[in-house]
Design an enzyme around this catalytic site. Structure first.
Site, mmCIF file in Angstrom:
data_model
loop_
_atom_site.group_PDB
_atom_site.id
_atom_site.type_symbol
_atom_site.label_atom_id
_atom_site.label_comp_id
_atom_site.label_asym_id
_atom_site.label_seq_id
_atom_site.Cartn_x
_atom_site.Cartn_y
_atom_site.Cartn_z
ATOM 1 N N TYR A 60 0.859 -1.185 0.000
ATOM 2 C CA TYR A 60 0.000 0.000 0.000
ATOM 3 C C TYR A 60 0.892 1.230 0.000
ATOM 4 O O TYR A 60 1.820 1.334 0.803
ATOM 5 C CB TYR A 60 -0.872 0.007 1.264
ATOM 6 C CG TYR A 60 -2.283 0.501 1.020
ATOM 7 C CD1 TYR A 60 -2.514 1.682 0.325
ATOM 8 C CD2 TYR A 60 -3.386 -0.207 1.480
ATOM 9 C CE1 TYR A 60 -3.795 2.129 0.099
ATOM 10 C CE2 TYR A 60 -4.674 0.228 1.267
ATOM 11 C CZ TYR A 60 -4.875 1.405 0.577
ATOM 12 O OH TYR A 60 -6.158 1.851 0.364
ATOM 13 N N GLU A 62 -0.125 4.994 -0.577
ATOM 14 C CA GLU A 62 -0.789 6.277 -0.811
ATOM 15 C C GLU A 62 0.227 7.406 -0.718
ATOM 16 O O GLU A 62 1.086 7.420 0.163
ATOM 17 C CB GLU A 62 -1.891 6.506 0.223
ATOM 18 C CG GLU A 62 -3.143 5.686 -0.012
ATOM 19 C CD GLU A 62 -4.249 6.066 0.963
ATOM 20 O OE1 GLU A 62 -5.423 5.877 0.600
ATOM 21 O OE2 GLU A 62 -3.935 6.532 2.070
ATOM 22 N N ASP A 206 -5.308 14.611 -25.327
ATOM 23 C CA ASP A 206 -5.601 13.226 -24.975
ATOM 24 C C ASP A 206 -4.885 12.350 -25.998
ATOM 25 O O ASP A 206 -5.397 12.086 -27.085
ATOM 26 C CB ASP A 206 -7.104 12.972 -24.985
ATOM 27 C CG ASP A 206 -7.462 11.596 -24.446
ATOM 28 O OD1 ASP A 206 -6.547 10.762 -24.316
ATOM 29 O OD2 ASP A 206 -8.645 11.349 -24.161
ATOM 30 N N THR A 232 -2.372 6.700 -22.118
ATOM 31 C CA THR A 232 -2.380 5.354 -21.555
ATOM 32 C C THR A 232 -0.993 4.761 -21.714
ATOM 33 O O THR A 232 -0.180 5.235 -22.510
ATOM 34 C CB THR A 232 -3.395 4.448 -22.268
ATOM 35 O OG1 THR A 232 -3.095 4.424 -23.675
ATOM 36 C CG2 THR A 232 -4.814 4.944 -22.058
ATOM 37 N N LYS A 235 -1.798 0.053 -25.287
ATOM 38 C CA LYS A 235 -1.917 0.365 -26.714
ATOM 39 C C LYS A 235 -0.547 0.241 -27.386
ATOM 40 O O LYS A 235 0.180 -0.711 -27.134
ATOM 41 C CB LYS A 235 -2.563 1.734 -26.918
ATOM 42 C CG LYS A 235 -3.973 1.846 -26.304
ATOM 43 C CD LYS A 235 -4.615 3.169 -26.653
ATOM 44 C CE LYS A 235 -6.046 3.262 -26.162
ATOM 45 N NZ LYS A 235 -6.138 3.434 -24.689
ATOM 46 N N ARG A 241 -1.814 -2.092 -18.592
ATOM 47 C CA ARG A 241 -3.001 -1.253 -18.697
ATOM 48 C C ARG A 241 -2.948 -0.199 -17.594
ATOM 49 O O ARG A 241 -2.871 -0.524 -16.407
ATOM 50 C CB ARG A 241 -4.270 -2.090 -18.571
ATOM 51 C CG ARG A 241 -4.406 -3.138 -19.669
ATOM 52 C CD ARG A 241 -5.796 -3.725 -19.708
ATOM 53 N NE ARG A 241 -6.789 -2.723 -20.035
ATOM 54 C CZ ARG A 241 -7.074 -2.295 -21.271
ATOM 55 N NH1 ARG A 241 -6.412 -2.784 -22.287
ATOM 56 N NH2 ARG A 241 -7.985 -1.389 -21.477
#
Length: 413
Positions: A60, A62, A206, A232, A235, A241
């Site tokens: 974890y 954060e 984008d 992203t 692709k 991903r």
């Protein structure tokens, strides 16, 4: 390019949970026996897969490196710093945020950093290739902001630059978004920067689809022009991903805070490590060769489909992506997609500008990863057209697809 998958984890799963292992093996067989022409898909390398399946998934984390809300983050901090530095170098960006869980998450963070609910945003209309995050009423973007769509020229299928300029002058948007999920040509980022400056607007690029081509030097970069670039990491970029954001130093803190704590919680450290691997792979000469081959393959496939009678939008492509209307062959997009799927050719439907019908959207990134080149693209165009013209050709086409898939496996054991 042939790849070798990570198999130790699969062996463990096969012993512990054979039911789910069967699902994984079934999907692996599907990918190996069919051809993946979905423009948003690719095959990640074994190194990327290894990072995704690593013990970093347990941590974890954060916050950001050196400022986490949990202890024990010394090692994962190294992974994230590697990913950030590699992204900055690869794309010549002053700042990179690699925590976004997806492309949509990256766009949400960009809006959160620059906009407030109710602000006006100019973006490519959904019927012309805009993404859901570009103003769909079913998406947060269409509910929270006032989107004004621009379109494409009815004759050429290319972005109508004069319309963009006119709409910007009339509506004075807070931001202009340039980018698409179904526009096969390069975006003129310099033009959009000029219009944004004239309107006093932020420019958000984008670049989810072309960012891998940018990494390989096969497409122009939005980084020198946009205030924030959303992208992203899968692709064409061929990573895990996920999403990322690139921006100048003056917006770095706003972008980081928009990702965490505003829109996301703990970072997915295994994915971030896999992003670092992908950025490293994309910085090599071999990847540049790959990116240019992706474009060469797309151009040959587009020309082949046009020669076989499909209506290829914009008359071709500059990228990995092709959109085409099968109507001249007597089919609508959904029927055509189903018939091609039965032959083992997996692709998408998409909206067509200035038309009620849907067309086909396909790409060459995954095929190129498998090692296919121009010769295979010409062959595929004929196979596709044959299936679309006559269902009797389906059995022969399926055999030919299996032959190609076997000759160019995505992963070699």
């Amino acid at each position: 390019m042939s790849l070798t998958p990570v198999s130790a984890a699969a062996d463990t799963l096969r012993r512990q949970d054979p039911e789910l292992a069967g699902v994984l093996l079934g999907e692996r067989e599907r990918q190996a026996s069919t051809l993946q022409l979905i423009a948003a898909e690719n095959f990640a390398s074994p190194a990327v897969l290894a990072a995704l399946g690593s013990t970093l998934a347990n941590k974890y984390a954060e916050g950001y490196p050196g400022a986490r809300h949990h202890g024990g983050c010394e090692i994962v901090d190294v992974a994230e710093r590697l990913a950030v530095e590699r992204a900055k170098t690869l794309f010549a960006a002053e700042h990179a945020n690699v925590q976004a869980h997806s492309g949509s998450s990256a766009v949400l963070a960009a809006y959160a950093a620059l906009l407030r609910p109710g602000d006006t945003v100019l973006a490519l209309g959904l019927s012309c290739g805009g993404h859901l995050t570009h103003g769909s009423p079913a998406n947060f973007s269409g509910r929270w902001f006032d989107f004004v769509p621009y379109g494409v020229d009815a004759e050429t299928g290319r972005i109508d630059h004069e319309q963009v300029r006119t709409l910007a002058r009339v509506h004075r948007p807070k931001a202009i978004v340039c980018g698409s999920i179904a526009y096969p040509r390069h975006i003129d980022y310099a033009f959009f920067r000029e219009v944004a400056d004239e309107a006093g607007a932020y420019l958000i690029a984008d670049a989810a689809h072309p960012i891998g081509l940018v990494a390989g030097g096969a497409a122009p970069s939005p980084v020198p022009y946009a205030d924030v670039v959303c992208a992203t990491t899968h692709k064409v970029l061929r990573g895990p991903r996920g999403g990322m954001l690139l921006c100048g130093g003056e917006l770095a803190e706003r972008v980081d805070r928009a990702v965490f704590p505003f829109t996301q919680g703990g970072a997915q450290m295994h994915t971030i490590a896999a992003k670092a691997v992908a950025f490293g792979e994309a910085s090599t000469p071999a990847f540049a060769v790959y990116a240019h081959q992706v474009v060469a393959n797309a151009r040959v496939l587009a020309a082949g489909l046009a020669a076989e009678g499909l209506a290829v939008t914009t008359g071709g492509t500059d990228t990995h992506l092709i959109t085409a209307d099968p109507a001249p062959l007597g089919l609508d997009g959904r029927t055509a997609r189903g018939r091609l799927a039965a032959a083992g050719l997996v692709l998408d439907c998409c909206a067509l500008p200035h038309a009620d019908a849907r067309g086909l959207r396909l790409g060459t990134a995954a095929l190129t990863t498998q090692g296919m080149a121009e010769g295979e693209m010409g062959r595929l165009a004929k196979v596709m057209a044959g299936v679309l013209r006559d269902e009797v050709e389906l059995k022969r086409a399926r055999e030919e697809v299996r032959e190609l898939a076997g000759a160019f496996p995505p992963y070699r054991d």
